[in-house]
Scaffold this active site. Structure first.
Site, PDB file in Angstrom:
ATOM      1  N   GLU A 195       2.449  15.426 -46.956  1.00 51.17           N
ATOM      2  CA  GLU A 195       1.958  16.148 -45.782  1.00 51.17           C
ATOM      3  C   GLU A 195       2.023  15.305 -44.512  1.00 51.17           C
ATOM      4  O   GLU A 195       2.227  15.827 -43.422  1.00 51.17           O
ATOM      5  CB  GLU A 195       0.519  16.640 -46.002  1.00 51.17           C
ATOM      6  N   PHE A 253     -13.669  22.780 -55.737  1.00 54.33           N
ATOM      7  CA  PHE A 253     -12.438  22.056 -56.033  1.00 54.33           C
ATOM      8  C   PHE A 253     -11.536  22.024 -54.800  1.00 54.33           C
ATOM      9  O   PHE A 253     -11.282  23.056 -54.179  1.00 54.33           O
ATOM     10  CB  PHE A 253     -11.699  22.727 -57.205  1.00 54.33           C
ATOM     11  N   GLN A 254     -11.069  20.856 -54.436  1.00 59.74           N
ATOM     12  CA  GLN A 254     -10.210  20.623 -53.276  1.00 59.74           C
ATOM     13  C   GLN A 254     -10.825  21.110 -51.971  1.00 59.74           C
ATOM     14  O   GLN A 254     -10.126  21.611 -51.089  1.00 59.74           O
ATOM     15  CB  GLN A 254      -8.823  21.236 -53.494  1.00 59.74           C
ATOM     16  N   LYS A 287      -9.071  30.646 -48.326  1.00 61.81           N
ATOM     17  CA  LYS A 287      -8.132  31.276 -49.243  1.00 61.81           C
ATOM     18  C   LYS A 287      -8.349  32.790 -49.357  1.00 61.81           C
ATOM     19  O   LYS A 287      -7.401  33.570 -49.306  1.00 61.81           O
ATOM     20  CB  LYS A 287      -8.300  30.618 -50.617  1.00 61.81           C
ATOM     21  N   MET A 346       5.882  -7.804 -36.575  1.00 57.69           N
ATOM     22  CA  MET A 346       4.958  -7.905 -35.447  1.00 57.69           C
ATOM     23  C   MET A 346       3.684  -8.639 -35.854  1.00 57.69           C
ATOM     24  O   MET A 346       3.115  -9.398 -35.069  1.00 57.69           O
ATOM     25  CB  MET A 346       4.644  -6.513 -34.891  1.00 57.69           C
TER      26      MET A 346
HETATM   27  C1  LIG Z   1      -0.102   2.633 -40.559  1.00 51.75           C
HETATM   28  C2  LIG Z   1      -0.150   1.291 -39.943  1.00 51.75           C
HETATM   29  N1  LIG Z   1      -0.647   0.255 -40.644  1.00 51.75           N
HETATM   30  C3  LIG Z   1      -0.684  -0.984 -40.087  1.00 51.75           C
HETATM   31  C4  LIG Z   1      -0.241  -1.191 -38.825  1.00 51.75           C
HETATM   32  C5  LIG Z   1      -0.309  -2.580 -38.200  1.00 51.75           C
HETATM   33  N2  LIG Z   1       1.042  -3.079 -37.881  1.00 51.75           N
HETATM   34  C6  LIG Z   1       1.562  -2.983 -36.637  1.00 51.75           C
HETATM   35  S1  LIG Z   1       3.142  -3.535 -36.577  1.00 51.75           S
HETATM   36  C7  LIG Z   1       3.137  -3.919 -38.196  1.00 51.75           C
HETATM   37  C8  LIG Z   1       4.356  -4.505 -38.834  1.00 51.75           C
HETATM   38  C9  LIG Z   1       5.435  -3.514 -38.989  1.00 51.75           C
HETATM   39  O1  LIG Z   1       6.426  -4.047 -39.831  1.00 51.75           O
HETATM   40  P1  LIG Z   1       7.882  -3.450 -39.844  1.00 51.75           P
HETATM   41  O2  LIG Z   1       7.823  -1.982 -39.999  1.00 51.75           O
HETATM   42  O3  LIG Z   1       8.697  -4.191 -40.843  1.00 51.75           O
HETATM   43  O4  LIG Z   1       8.386  -3.729 -38.374  1.00 51.75           O
HETATM   44  P2  LIG Z   1       8.760  -5.125 -37.686  1.00 51.75           P
HETATM   45  O5  LIG Z   1       7.592  -5.540 -36.865  1.00 51.75           O
HETATM   46  O6  LIG Z   1       9.067  -6.097 -38.759  1.00 51.75           O
HETATM   47  O7  LIG Z   1       9.941  -4.809 -36.834  1.00 51.75           O
HETATM   48  C10 LIG Z   1       1.908  -3.636 -38.777  1.00 51.75           C
HETATM   49  C11 LIG Z   1       1.549  -3.888 -40.172  1.00 51.75           C
HETATM   50  C12 LIG Z   1       0.245  -0.063 -38.121  1.00 51.75           C
HETATM   51  N3  LIG Z   1       0.662  -0.148 -36.856  1.00 51.75           N
HETATM   52  N4  LIG Z   1       0.298   1.148 -38.711  1.00 51.75           N
END
Ligand SMILES: Cc1ncc(C[n+]2csc(CCOP(=O)(O)OP(=O)(O)O)c2C)c(N)n1
Ligand SMILES: [Mg+2]
Lengths: 166, 559
Positions: free
Chosen positions: B49, B111-112, B161, B470
């Protein structure tokens, strides 16, 4: 600083949650809130007292106005308005103290609305200052319990909340 | 006409001009799905979803129309939450329809059952639980109206529902009657005049524009404004594409990973004209050092944005397109020649830069630059969140609005790929490229099945640095290089993963392989996953440390 907001809302399920949720979500603390009907069917009125500075309240008011069920928000703090709160106080009242209590009740134009062998319930209405003062006096006798409504306010003069600014 | 609740939903969608929905069925929406089947409404079945919600969001961002997503009660509804929050933070029009347990069961932990209106209260523009069938048409009418007008946003409708099967009379209202919801479109004329005067007098004005320009379709007016008044422009992440990148006075993105020119222009300006932007902390850095020399004119459809983060001298509440049109009528250019010369010299002398040596590991910036070159800047780009997102913003140069689809406000990893699917559904004939992170892609890679199943020719470019890059960068800069849980060792072979779904997978490790892989992908009729194995150590520069002034740029000072 304490600020008083009057909020007219559509009387729909969940509206109170939407309004109070907005305050807590954005980090504004509600001191008290009173909800009741208005003369318009389907419209309720909330009076909310918050502790915040003017800029913060301006932001709250704008956010409140964005809630789809909110009709009108106005900050009554800087307007000339009257506010009242109702409080019920259950006070210890041994027979020898009763006349002292009655005297105090008369001075504050409060009312005794229930009497039992060792306690009384007193009803008092007023602004926050008066209620504070009255509670202080009752503490001498021993307060067992209180219940209060929270503040409700109206603008002075002919103008209604809908006609108020902001 | 007499019909059941589910048929009413379909009739409402038809009346609103909805020709495609994204979703996932379940117990509480079986009746609704039965009507979808009978009526033949185009429905894209996602594999989660969240994927469906992001796809509807991507569809909305690419097309400008309201996206529609459907899910069942309980877990189906809660799986939408991230997608709804994402749309809310970037003001994207979305209508989410969720099944709910039958009315007698509500509040019994049936349920749900999940209180999805309660859960989504702070992340929707408005939401509804329908309790009476006769309210259904009005509520749908209002929901689409609220989602797509004013400051746009997601609206959720929770549909028990039993109500879907109940029969009733259907009349779709022609108009909405909502005395409590009246967005202001026309700017106050006195304020517009004041703004025109301030602009004429300003010596160092700067336009700072955002996602509101895209939302209101004001890109042409914005460009005309800048050209006519000779004022440089910087656009935020969600505003990218609203000014053509080749435009002489365009300075790129401001803020944490912004350009030298944009950040220095902000800090030296005497007037900032904010157009559909909201002074997010990723733009402003430390607030008390932000634009200290400038007065601010703020044009925005949402009164609550004005004065929220910065003090505004001339607020104008209204639709930015309408306000800009009025402003253009009143405007006389001021004397900005010296300022423009200065700003353009910053732009020229301190461009974004990277270095790709022929035999060195692949630089992510080079990969993105090649994507730009080989698509002639004509693709719709979606991104995930992380370093690759910032490099995409810096190095994929855009010509048009609605061609850069990214999660700005919420910063949702896993957004890019399903959003690309939505964009491709909106524009089947255009090149849609998802610039993904190796971490982010794994958050919604199950949607490969969706792309494969509908043969949506989305091209995924994974910038594979084997890290949550990042996070790794922040750990390197601010946490003594202690790389806590940011290494993604154990990730799948993305080429094989693609192939498992019947999707073409390609890999590039060297400079020469990059254009070959991109060309091959662009020539493939169906979806493709490109795995670009890039230098894991590369950082996004320049960078402004959080809560510092935006002119203190790490890696921004050496020309
Ligand atoms: C759902 C979610 N969980 C955690 C984060 C925190 N976060 C921001 S950037 C990042 C790293 C992303 O890694 P990747 O997709 O490999 O991109 P890169 O920075 O390596 O280009 C994280 C964990 C986020 N923004 N969104
Ligand atoms: Mg990565």
């Amino acid at each position: 600083m304490k600020r008083i907001l009057a909020i007219l809302v559509e009387d729909r399920p969940g509206v109170l949650t939407r309004v109070s949720g907005l305050f807590s979500r954005r980090g504004y603390n509600i001191q008290n809130i009173a909800v009741g009907r208005t003369i318009e069917p389907g419209i309720s009125r909330m009076t909310v007292t918050v502790e915040a500075d003017r800029l913060t309240v301006e932001q709250v008011v704008k956010q409140l106005n964005k809630l789809v069920n909110v009709l009108k928000v106005s900050d009554l703090t800087d307007e000339s308005s009257v506010g009242r709160e109702l409080m019920l106080i259950k006070v210890k009242a041994e027979p020898e103290k009763r006349s002292d209590i009655q005297q105090m009740v008369a001075t504050f134009r409060a009312k005794i609305i229930d009497v039992s062998p060792d306690s009384m319930i007193v009803e008092v209405t007023g602004d926050e200052g008066k209620l504070q003062a009255f509670m202080l006096m009752m503490q001498e006798f021993g307060i067992k319990e209180i219940a209060s409504t929270g503040n409700v306010s109206l603008l002075r003069g002919g103008r209604t909340t809908r006609e108020a600014r902001g | 006409m007499k019909m059941n609740g589910a048929q009413m939903v379909l009739s409402c969608l038809e009346a609103e001009g909805v020709d495609v929905v994204f979703g996932y069925p379940g117990g509480a929406v079986l009746t609704l799905y039965d009507e979808i089947y009978k009526k033949g409404l185009r429905h894209i079945l996602a594999r989660h979803e969240q994927g469906a919600a992001h796809a509807a969001d991507g569809y909305a961002r690419a097309s400008g129309k309201t996206g529609v997503v459907i899910a069942t009660s309980g877990p189906g509804a809660t799986n939408l939450v991230t997608g709804i929050a994402n749309a809310y933070m970037d003001s994207i029009p979305l209508v989410a329809i969720t099944g709910q347990v039958a009315r007698p069961g509500i509040g019994t932990d049936a349920f749900q059952e999940a209180d999805i209106t309660g859960i989504t209260l702070p992340i929707t523009k408005h939401n509804y639980l329908i309790t009476e069938l006769q309210e259904l048409p009005r509520i749908f009418k209002e929901a689409f109206h609220i989602a797509g007008t004013g400051r746009k946003g997601p609206v959720l409708i929770d549909l028990p529902k039993d109500l879907q099967a109940e029969e009733g009379e259907f009349v779709y209202p022609e108009r909405v009657e909502m005395p409590t919801y009246r967005p202001v479109y026309e700017g106050h004329m006195g304020q517009v005049s004041k703004a025109a005067t301030a602009i004429r007098k300003a010596k160092k004005p700067l336009i700072y524009s955002g996602g509101g320009v895209v939302s209101s379709g004001a890109h042409a007016e914005l460009l005309e404004f800048s050209q006519y008044a000779r004022i440089p422009v910087t656009t935020t992440l969600t505003g990218l594409g609203s000014i053509p990148c080749q435009y002489e006075y365009y300075l790129g993105m401001p803020g944490m990973h912004g350009t030298y020119a944009a950040n220095h222009a902000i800090s030296n300006a005497d007037l900032i004209i904010a157009v559909g932007a909201r002074f997010d902390d990723r733009v402003t850095g430390r607030l008390d050092t932000f634009a200290v020399n400038a007065q601010v004119i703020h044009i925005d459809i949402d009164p609550a944005e004005i004065g929220k983060n910065v003090i505004v001298a001339i607020p104008i509440v209204g639709d930015v397109k309408m306000v800009l049109r009025e402003l253009l009528k009143k405007l006389k250019p001021g004397d900005t020649a010296a300022w423009c010369k200065q700003v353009l010299s910053w732009k020229k002398d301190r461009p974004l830069r990277y270095q790709q040596m022929p035999d060195a590991p692949l630089k992510p910036q080079f990969v993105i630059n090649e994507l730009y070159r080989l698509t002639a800047g004509d693709a719709i780009i979606t991104t995930d969140v992380g370093q690759h997102q910032m490099w995409a913003a810096q190095y994929y140069h855009l010509e048009r609005p609605r061609t850069f689809i990214t999660s700005g406000g919420l910063g949702t990893m896993g957004f890019g790929f399903p959003a690309a699917i939505g964009a491709q559904v909106a524009f089947p004939g255009r090149t849609v490229i998802c610039i993904a992170g190796d971490g982010s892609f794994q958050m919604n890679s199950q949607e490969l099945a969706t792309a494969a199943c509908y043969n949506l020719p989305v091209k995924v470019a994974i910038i594979n640095n084997q890290y949550l890059g990042m996070v790794r960068q922040w750990q390197e800069f601010f946490y003594g290089s202690r790389y806590s849980q940011s290494c993604l060792a154990g990730s799948p072979d993305f080429v094989k993963l693609a192939e498992a779904y019947g999707v073409v997978g390609l890999r590039a490790r060297t400079v020469d392989e990059v254009p070959e892989v991109i060309k091959a992908a662009l020539q493939t009729a169906g979806p493709v996953v490109m795995d670009f194995s890039v230098d894991p150590q590369e950082n996004v520069l320049p960078m402004v440390a959080p809560n510092t002034s935006i002119v203190e740029m790490i890696g921004g000072d050496t020309p």
